[in-house]
Design a protein around this motif. Structure first.
Motif, PDB file in Angstrom:
ATOM      1  N   VAL A 155       0.838  -1.209   0.000  1.00  0.00           N
ATOM      2  CA  VAL A 155       0.000   0.000   0.000  1.00  0.00           C
ATOM      3  C   VAL A 155       0.868   1.252   0.000  1.00  0.00           C
ATOM      4  N   ILE A 156       1.933   1.244   0.791  1.00  0.00           N
ATOM      5  CA  ILE A 156       2.835   2.400   0.836  1.00  0.00           C
ATOM      6  C   ILE A 156       3.471   2.643  -0.528  1.00  0.00           C
ATOM      7  N   VAL A 204       2.247   1.739  -3.505  1.00  0.00           N
ATOM      8  CA  VAL A 204       1.225   2.245  -4.423  1.00  0.00           C
ATOM      9  C   VAL A 204       0.976   3.733  -4.183  1.00  0.00           C
ATOM     10  N   ALA A 205       0.930   4.122  -2.902  1.00  0.00           N
ATOM     11  CA  ALA A 205       0.623   5.509  -2.562  1.00  0.00           C
ATOM     12  C   ALA A 205       1.795   6.453  -2.809  1.00  0.00           C
ATOM     13  N   GLY A 206       3.005   5.955  -2.660  1.00  0.00           N
ATOM     14  CA  GLY A 206       4.152   6.861  -2.685  1.00  0.00           C
ATOM     15  C   GLY A 206       5.056   6.780  -3.890  1.00  0.00           C
TER      16      GLY A 206
END
Length: 259
Positions: A113-114, A116-118
């Motif tokens: 998730v990190i 994908v987000a960053g």
């Protein structure tokens, strides 16, 4: 998305239906291969200018002789060793942090998730650094150093769920910096070489590094942990990465000063 869902699903299956897990993974691979065979156009292939006959061990010789290829390959090797810890030593480490399969899966989900987000933000920062004439190997050194910081967090005494999540977050940042830049660094080594040859360099360095990382993370970490030296393993692995990055920067600065 798959990287976020996969760890949670796998840990739940391991806890409730362990015999189903591996057949389910095998089925997914077979389904993917079938879809690729059906959907990928038959005329999709590299250009003739990108191909050449297999070189065999000459690839390794070229990696050693060419100083630019040697630098990138060394960093790719060390960074891949550190990246390989996430699927070996870290997986074992988490079993001693928590007995919950859901939490163990959440570590890997958080990593995905990190990223994908960053990833877009990290990509912009990396492109800005490249635009300021920073060589790709410098960004590789940054990624390796951040890997090292993540491992130093894991080396701290009194491992907790929260501290491990923090280490996962730092590791995700390192992965976002390091992994895409490996391909960029090798791509800039073209100099008339066919791209197949250039990415053979990448494949050798990264595959060897991940294999070594998986082996040390599985065998060496387990042995040291049984002797209550798990923290020493993380600290030692961090030291290898940080030392490699610092020595590479120092070497190139010294060589630039001599010109």
């Amino acid at each position: 998305m798959a990287a976020a869902v996969g760890p949670l699903a796998a840990n739940l299956l391991v806890g409730d239906l362990p015999r189903v897990l591996l057949p389910a993974i095998a089925g997914i691979y077979l389904l993917t291969a079938t879809l690729m065979f059906v959907l990928v156009p038959r005329d999709l292939r590299p250009a003739d200018s990108a191909a050449r006959k297999p070189q065999g061990l000459r690839v390794v010789a070229d990696m050693v002789r060419d100083p630019r290829v040697r630098t990138v390959s060394l960093l790719a090797l060390v960074g891949s060793v550190m990246y390989g810890q996430f699927f070996s030593a870290f997986a074992i480490h988490t079993t001693h942090v928590t007995g919950s399969p859901t939490v163990r899966g959440a570590y890997y989900t958080a990593n995905a998730v990190i990223i994908v987000a960053g990833q877009l933000l990290i990509k912009r920062l990396a492109n800005r650094a490249l635009g300021r004439w920073h060589a790709p190997w410098i960004i590789l050194c940054v990624g390796i150093s951040v890997f090292g910081l993540s491992f130093l967090l894991l080396a701290l005494p009194g491992a907790s769920i929260a501290l491990t999540f923090l280490a996962v977050g730092v590791f995700a940042v390192a992965e976002m910096v390091f992994s895409p830049m490996v391909s960029t660094a090798y791509a800039q080594l073209g100099d008339g070489r066919p791209m197949v040859e250039v990415f053979n360099f990448r494949q050798v360095g990264a595959t060897l590094g991940e294999s070594l990382g998986g082996f040390t993370g599985g065998a060496l970490f387990t042995t040291l942990f049984q002797h209550r030296l798990g923290s020493a393993y993380w600290a030692g692995t961090a030291l290898v990465g940080l030392t490699t990055a610092a020595a590479t920067v120092a070497f190139h600065r010294r060589r630039a000063a001599r010109r």
